[in-house]
Design a protein around this motif. Structure first.
Motif, short mmCIF file in Angstrom:
data_model
loop_
_atom_site.label_atom_id
_atom_site.label_comp_id
_atom_site.label_asym_id
_atom_site.label_seq_id
_atom_site.Cartn_x
_atom_site.Cartn_y
_atom_site.Cartn_z
N GLN A 1 6.86 -4.47 -2.04
CA GLN A 1 5.84 -4.84 -1.06
C GLN A 1 4.44 -4.73 -1.65
N ILE A 2 4.20 -3.64 -2.40
CA ILE A 2 2.89 -3.44 -3.04
C ILE A 2 2.62 -4.55 -4.04
N MET A 3 3.62 -4.86 -4.88
CA MET A 3 3.46 -5.89 -5.90
C MET A 3 3.13 -7.24 -5.27
N ASN A 4 3.93 -7.65 -4.31
CA ASN A 4 3.75 -8.97 -3.69
C ASN A 4 2.41 -9.08 -2.97
N ALA A 5 2.02 -8.00 -2.28
CA ALA A 5 0.76 -8.02 -1.53
C ALA A 5 -0.44 -8.14 -2.47
#
Length: 378
Positions: free
Chosen positions: A112-116
Motif C-alpha cells: 500500500q505504501i509503495m503504490n501510494a
C-alpha cells in the motif's frame, strides 16, 4: 539500506525519464523566435505573438503528454528496485536476530505504501511538467517583445537582439513552477522529486517493517560532505519509540523538509541491535563533521565546496542550453539575420563551455571532490 552508489544510480535513472524534454521545449521556443521576423507595428506584432503563443502552448502540452505517458512505468520500476534492495539489507539483519520478515510483495502494508507513493510522485511530476506550457508562453512573449523594443528603438542591431532573446531562453532554461510560486528547472525538479520520493518511501517501508517485527533501534548512515545540520545526527542510533538514551525521530528532523529523509537528503537507516558493533566510530564522524578542502588558497567546509561545484555544473549546463537555442537561428528563413554574427556567438558559447569545464576540472583537482557526470547532463 541504500548506499551512496544507490543514490547515484537512482539520480541517473531519474534524469533519464525526462532527459530530453527541456531541450525539446527550448528548441520549440527557439524555432519560433528564429522564424518570427520583424513586425512593422506594435499592433501587428501583438497579433502575431498571440497567434504563436497559442500554437506553442498546444505543442508543449502535446510534447509533455508524450513524456508523461511513458514515465509512470519507469518511476514504478525505480521505486520497486530501491524498495526491494533496501528491505533485503534490513531483512538479513532481522533473520540473524531470529525473526522472519514477510517478503516485500506479500506485505499488504508495504504494498500500500509503495503504490501510494509511486502514484503521488508520478502525479506530482506530471502536474509540474504540465505547468511548463504556461511558463514557456511567458518566456516566448517576453523574449519577442524585448527583441522588438530593442530593434525599434535602435538599442541593438536586429541580429544581436535576437541572439540575446535566445540567450535569455537558453540561460534560464525551462522551469517548473510550484504552487508556492517557486521555480526550478525541469531537470532539477525531476531529480529532486524522484530522489526525495524514493528515499522517503524506503524510510517508511523500513519503519513499517520494524514495527511489524517489534524492532525499535535504527542506525543512521553517515557520509562525507553531509549538510552541516545533518552532521549532528548522522551515524547515530535512533529509537523509533523515543526511548531515553537515544535520539528520537524528532531529534533528526524525520518528516521535515530539511531533516532526515527530507528534500534531497541521502541518509538512510537500518536495524541496530543494542550492544552490537557500531558502523561508524566517533572519531570518523568528527572527522567528517570538520572536513575541509582548499580552493585557490581559501579553505571551505566539504559541504560548502560541493555547493561551489554545483554552481560550476549549472553554468556548464546553461552553456549547453544556450548553444541549442542559438543553433536554431542558423536554420532561420529570416533574410535580415546576419548569419556570420550568429556563428560568432555560437563560437563564443562553445569557448565559454570549454572554460567552465576547465574551471571544474581545476576545482576538482584542487579539492579532491568527485566529478558528477549526472549533473553535466541536460
Amino acid at each position: 539500506m541504500l548506499t551512496e552508489q544507490d543514490f547515484i544510480k537512482i539520480e541517473k535513472q531519474a534524469i533519464g525519464i525526462y532527459q530530453d524534454l527541456e531541450l525539446q521545449i527550448i528548441e520549440e521556443i527557439a524555432t519560433r523566435i528564429a522564424n518570427f521576423g520583424y513586425a512593422n507595428t506594435v499592433v501587428l506584432n501583438d497579433i502575431k505573438i498571440a497567434k504563436e503563443m497559442g500554437f506553442l502552448y498546444q505543442d508543449i502540452v502535446r510534447l509533455v503528454a508524450e513524456y508523461n505517458n511513458t514515465s509512470f512505468e519507469e518511476i514504478n520500476r525505480i521505486f520497486y528496485e530501491a524498495g526491494e534492495k533496501s528491505l533485503k539489507f534490513d531483512d538479513e539483519i532481522y533473520k540473524e536476530a531470529g525473526l522472519n520478515p514477510i517478503p516485500l510483495k506479500s506485505s499488504k502494508n508495504i504494498k500500500q505504501i509503495m503504490n501510494a507513493t509511486i502514484l503521488k510522485t508520478a502525479g506530482n511530476l506530471q502536474n509540474l511538467c504540465m505547468t511548463t506550457a504556461n511558463t514557456t508562453q511567458t518566456q516566448f512573449y517576453n523574449a519577442i517583445n524585448r527583441a522588438y523594443m530593442e530593434v525599434s528603438t535602435g538599442v541593438k542591431s536586429y541580429t544581436q537582439a535576437y541572439i540575446d532573446a535566445l540567450k535569455a531562453i537558453g540561460q534560464q532554461g525551462i522551469s517548473i513552477e510550484y504552487p508556492n510560486g517557486r521555480k526550478r528547472s525541469v531537470e532539477s525538479a525531476v531529480r529532486t522529486n524522484i530522489i526525495t520520493g524514493v528515499n522517503q518511501t524506503c524510510g517508511k517501508l523500513q519503519e513499517t517493517r520494524a514495527n511489524e517485527l517489534g524492532w525499535d533501534l535504527m542506525e543512521v548512515t553517515a557520509h562525507s560532505g553531509a549538510r552541516p545540520e545533518h552532521t549532528n545526527w548522522q551515524g547515530k542510533i535512533v529509537s523509533l519509540s523515543g526511548k531515553k538514551g537515544y535520539l528520537s525521530k524528532k531529534d533528526i528532523g524525520y518528516g521535515e523538509a530539511t531533516g532526515f529523509k527530507g528534500i534531497n537528503c541521502r541518509h538512510d537507516w537500518y536495524p541496530y541491535s543494542k550492544g552490537s558493533i557500531r558502523t561508524y566510530t566517533q572519531e570518523q564522524l568528527e572527522q567528517w563533521k570538520n572536513e575541509k578542502v582548499t580552493y585557490n588558497g581559501k579553505e571551505y567546509g566539504k559541504y560548502e565546496a560541493t555547493q561551489l561545484q554545483r554552481k560550476i555544473e549549472r553554468s556548464i549546463r546553461k552553456q549547453k542550453k544556450d548553444l541549442v537555442a542559438q543553433q536554431k537561428l542558423l536554420t532561420s528563413n529570416d533574410k535580415e539575420l546576419d548569419i556570420e554574427e550568429v556563428k560568432k556567438e555560437i563560437r563564443n558559447i562553445k569557448s565559454k563551455e570549454i572554460e567552465e569545464r576547465e574551471k571544474l576540472d581545476n576545482f576538482l583537482e584542487q579539492t579532491g571532490l568527485r566529478k558528477d557526470s549526472n549533473r553535466l547532463v541536460i
